[in-house]
Design an enzyme around this catalytic site. Sequence first.
Site, PDB file in Angstrom:
ATOM      1  N   ASP A 150       8.206 -19.430   1.675  1.00 27.63           N
ATOM      2  CA  ASP A 150       6.780 -19.715   1.581  1.00 27.63           C
ATOM      3  C   ASP A 150       6.644 -21.033   0.808  1.00 27.63           C
ATOM      4  OD1 ASP A 150       4.072 -19.334   1.945  1.00 27.63           O
ATOM      5  OD2 ASP A 150       4.120 -17.247   1.269  1.00 27.63           O
ATOM      6  N   ASP A 207       0.043 -21.653  10.982  1.00 24.69           N
ATOM      7  CA  ASP A 207      -0.036 -20.203  10.765  1.00 24.69           C
ATOM      8  C   ASP A 207      -1.333 -19.668  11.370  1.00 24.69           C
ATOM      9  OD1 ASP A 207      -1.382 -21.634   8.846  1.00 24.69           O
ATOM     10  OD2 ASP A 207      -0.765 -20.410   7.158  1.00 24.69           O
ATOM     11  N   ARG A 209      -4.698  -9.022   7.880  1.00 24.15           N
ATOM     12  CA  ARG A 209      -3.546  -9.688   8.485  1.00 24.15           C
ATOM     13  C   ARG A 209      -2.428  -8.693   8.765  1.00 24.15           C
ATOM     14  NH1 ARG A 209      -1.628 -14.159   4.664  1.00 24.15           N
ATOM     15  NH2 ARG A 209      -2.292 -12.717   3.036  1.00 24.15           N
ATOM     16  N   ARG A 218      -6.449 -21.324  12.514  1.00 23.81           N
ATOM     17  CA  ARG A 218      -6.339 -22.779  12.470  1.00 23.81           C
ATOM     18  C   ARG A 218      -6.987 -23.425  13.687  1.00 23.81           C
ATOM     19  NH1 ARG A 218      -5.666 -22.231   7.305  1.00 23.81           N
ATOM     20  NH2 ARG A 218      -3.593 -21.595   6.644  1.00 23.81           N
ATOM     21  N   LYS A 234       6.642 -12.498   8.472  1.00 24.90           N
ATOM     22  CA  LYS A 234       6.528 -12.668   7.024  1.00 24.90           C
ATOM     23  C   LYS A 234       5.822 -11.453   6.415  1.00 24.90           C
ATOM     24  CE  LYS A 234       2.354 -15.511   7.479  1.00 24.90           C
ATOM     25  NZ  LYS A 234       1.796 -16.883   7.382  1.00 24.90           N
ATOM     26  N   HIS A 235       6.018 -11.254   5.078  1.00 23.97           N
ATOM     27  CA  HIS A 235       6.735 -12.029   4.065  1.00 23.97           C
ATOM     28  C   HIS A 235       7.891 -11.160   3.584  1.00 23.97           C
ATOM     29  CE1 HIS A 235       2.450 -13.239   3.932  1.00 23.97           C
ATOM     30  NE2 HIS A 235       2.900 -14.469   3.681  1.00 23.97           N
ATOM     31  N   HIS A 245      -0.147 -16.675  -4.049  1.00 29.06           N
ATOM     32  CA  HIS A 245      -0.803 -17.981  -4.118  1.00 29.06           C
ATOM     33  C   HIS A 245      -1.279 -18.286  -5.538  1.00 29.06           C
ATOM     34  CE1 HIS A 245      -1.081 -17.370   0.272  1.00 29.06           C
ATOM     35  NE2 HIS A 245      -1.133 -18.685   0.335  1.00 29.06           N
TER      36      HIS A 245
END
Length: 534
Positions: A285, A102, A169, A110, A199-200, A212
């Site tokens: 997810d 991601d 984001r 990442r 997403k989402h 989360h």
Amino acid sequence: MRTPLLAIPCCFAVFSAFAAGEERAPSPETLSAELLAGQMIGVGIGASLPMPELERWVRDRAVGAVVLYRASMPDAETVRELTSAVHRMSPRPELTPLIATDQEGGAVIRLAAAMLPGNLALAATGSPEMAERAGRHVGCVLRQSGINVNFAPTIDVVPAGDPAGIGTRSFGSDPVETGRFAVAYVRGLDTANVLAVAKHFPGHGSASGDSHNSEPADSRPRAEIEADLIPFEAVIAGGVAGVMAGHVRYSNWRDTAGLPASLSPAILRTLLRDELGFDGLIFTDVIHMEGVAKLGGPGELAVRAIEAGADVVLASGYGDRQAAYGAILAAIRNGRLTCDRVHESVRRVLRAKSRAATPPPACTADPNLANEVARSAITLLGDRKVLPIEVDEAFHVGIAGALADRFPTGRRVTLPVTLTKDLTDRFEREVRSRFDGRGPLVVSILNRSQAELARRLRAEFPDVPLIVVVLGFPGDAAGIPATTFILAYNFLEPSQRAAVDVLAGKRCGPGRLPVDVPGLAPAGAGDETCVSRR
């Protein structure tokens, strides 16, 4: 539900055909129950996953996807070695797992080589072409490392308060603009043959919290939720390869029975498949997240997600992936998951694997793109007459970095990323003791805790020009009575350097605010003089 007597012969027969060594291209009918179950799992690869275990998932189960997280990606060379190993382990090239990460940009990065300001900065540039270039840049870096799926873009429509913590984001608060930029970004990934996963679904931005660490709900009227579908409709029309379902409950959506979207047939099958006509991959997810964790163990959640319409269940921890795989396999064998239902999803997985296996076109990353995005996004609000400033005469409060470094050591206070109440009190006292009131006060804020300190400092120094540089989500700055705001949308070095240039008068701020922030400015606001010249 079919009985075991009907389900077992279906899967047993295909196991025999595959075991006999048939060489034709795989289809669901030619795969064993073990391999069918594997296709519907996405396993996370952490830093400590032993190669023998990875090989079991890839060789013996031919999982649908392996997902690389930051801990398994210390550098590009390690990633290339890991992705090459996945290909070597695969029992057949056609069954090689999708290799995903991601790389969202902004706060979720990442691979450093693909580092860019986030979606909100892209939207602030006003240029979908810039978003397409960003998608291509990220896609090229990912493919060079062996990654062919990106769990991005995040296309949640976000209000000023950002209750779900989506932040930078997001592409902003306008569903139509979000769709326009999302389509461009997906098109950029496509040019590098990286499969995008939007997403989402059906929209996480207005939920009551972060899935989360909470059980978020969205209690808005259905009409407002439907507006958040606009970006998804846009990327589906544009051919997006995948959609990720979020763990959010929608109390005013019909027939959800209080279930989160990731477990809801009304959301996944009726809305996404039937009404929106999406025939790509539906990912959940990660199933250990708090948004679903209390509804059952990972095995039961995995089966329920597939029953609801998901194709690939993401399970990152060792126990989660073992339990999810075992439960899906048992459900295939005992008939809870019928062959028709399983083959429907596996067919999509195999189709995506075939698409991802196509060699990417020759493409290279754009080494200057991060700087270009940062400079084009920077947004100036408020009184521009206080600029430029002489940094030697100003005082800076904020995190360490390229912005803080431009101020003399004696005229800056360095903050930690997060401020507790005690720390806020401490740093307020420190600034009060060190700032002599000479020159403007520049406070850079990354989050709401730092914004609270900025509010206090304005009360302490009401007559000094206060310039607030926002290195995160603009909504965090709402209610700060600053003289001038410089919105950088990002804490990365290119964005901090762009803010420095605006402070010093080397550049103006051409960006437009992409989110409506009551108490700060409406969406679309910016420095009209500079915007007209971009």
